[in-house]
Design an enzyme around this catalytic site. Sequence first.
Site, PDB file in Angstrom:
ATOM      1  N   HIS A   1       0.821  -1.206   0.000  1.00  0.00           N
ATOM      2  CA  HIS A   1       0.000   0.000   0.000  1.00  0.00           C
ATOM      3  C   HIS A   1       0.860   1.262   0.000  1.00  0.00           C
ATOM      4  O   HIS A   1       0.592   2.214  -0.711  1.00  0.00           O
ATOM      5  CB  HIS A   1      -0.927   0.014   1.220  1.00  0.00           C
ATOM      6  CG  HIS A   1      -2.240  -0.642   0.943  1.00  0.00           C
ATOM      7  ND1 HIS A   1      -2.391  -2.008   0.941  1.00  0.00           N
ATOM      8  CD2 HIS A   1      -3.444  -0.117   0.615  1.00  0.00           C
ATOM      9  CE1 HIS A   1      -3.642  -2.293   0.640  1.00  0.00           C
ATOM     10  NE2 HIS A   1      -4.302  -1.179   0.435  1.00  0.00           N
ATOM     11  N   LYS A  18     -10.227  -7.764   7.555  1.00  0.00           N
ATOM     12  CA  LYS A  18     -10.898  -8.098   8.813  1.00  0.00           C
ATOM     13  C   LYS A  18     -10.860  -6.896   9.755  1.00  0.00           C
ATOM     14  O   LYS A  18      -9.934  -6.086   9.708  1.00  0.00           O
ATOM     15  CB  LYS A  18     -10.257  -9.317   9.480  1.00  0.00           C
ATOM     16  CG  LYS A  18      -8.853  -9.064  10.001  1.00  0.00           C
ATOM     17  CD  LYS A  18      -8.420 -10.103  11.038  1.00  0.00           C
ATOM     18  CE  LYS A  18      -6.941  -9.938  11.346  1.00  0.00           C
ATOM     19  NZ  LYS A  18      -6.464 -10.568  12.530  1.00  0.00           N
TER      20      LYS A  18
END
Lengths: 273, 172
Positions: free
Chosen positions: B26, B96
């Site tokens: 990222h 999650k």
Amino acid sequence: MNIVKLKNQVEKAVARASFNLRPDVKKLLKRAYRFEKNTRARKALGWILENARIAEKEKLAICQDTGLPIIFIEAGKDVNLSGRLIREIEKAVESGYRKNCLRPSSTEPLIRKASYQGVIFHVEFSNAKGLWITIFPKGFGSENKSQLKMFKPTVSIAEIEEFVVSAAKEAGPESCPPFIVGVGIGGTSDKALLLAKKALIGKVDRPNSDKVLNGLEKRLFKKINSLNIGPMGFSGKTTCLSVKVKKAPTHIAGLPVGVNISCHALRSATIKV
Amino acid sequence: MNIKSLKSGQEILFSGVIYTARDQAHKRLVDIINNAGAQNFVPLPFDLKGQFIYYCGPTATPKNKVIGSCGPTTSSRMDEFVEPLLKKGLLGMIGKGRRSKKVRNLIKKYKAVYLLAPAGCGALLAKKVLSKKLVAFKDLGPEAIYRLEVKDFPVIVGIDSLGKDTYEDLCD
């Protein structure tokens, strides 16, 4: 001591810890599955049990976060523990990870280059005989939510309970509930956190032999399970599967309390050499 | 898939293509976006438009298997990187745990979606992956970007395109 045999045993323990969910944890998960009424929570518990079945059968890691390998060594009075022996165990852990396709989750902390190195050792000596080695791969979804609080020596048990419950609450869905909560009371700051972690190694489906700690565990279990976080955060009755507390003498001027949370995939394997 | 029809809390079986990316990937993707137009400009390794990113760093692939264990990692660590990717057309994220309020609002703004994969179920999810192909950042090892083709990958809608969060009661 036969080093080749030892290394082989350690490698196998690494695989066992990562592929086979501990029987005590599995038992508590199955109990929770029977007990849980919430549909989504049951679904989540069903996934977790199915995952454990697939992992064992297919020799796939229970979780891709194969953790930082923490090695607890308990050396009996007949064991000649040397730096060389520790190094051999370390090498066997690394090769165990490599051979079993377990993710190298260790990294250099600043330039962050992944590697299999970074095995953490805790060595203790006991009066028993033999060498006990426990492989404890700790994932960081839950490790990131560890907490330490340096209480005053006059703190009430109720305040300690409040702190542990708030730690579980903050851990939330990210730490993969239902949790197994380890608590360490006493010692120094480092000792309290180590006790909290060690609390997770023993069987978590048994009552504590210390009456006071057993009462504390039961109360914490009840309070954490009324947080309504539930499996994977989908609410329900099962936010934690078990709470385990360990204690040690501390200083008259303080009371350190450490909380170490494990995700539902609490993994470890112990061998006797 | 019609993203707008998904409702928070709904369970679906996802079939299609997803790209793995976690912390370091990222950081690099966002660096590339921020560096666009500079002299040493490098293009993004894949077109983000309409794609799904899966916060995952799988274990190595065992012999005779498509992929190793491949469950989701904690999404909130990627919160700060979400906006530039959504601007580039990213459609969804799979991971999650909870997201920040900012991410919730961004999902609403860009009509995207956040899906929850079964946490700590990497072995189960490995069985839903049909293929795995390295796309970028090989040097990151398990944190590299992989293109995964998945079938009946179970997910629960975490935040829908209206910004409704299934973890509402657990968020600040």
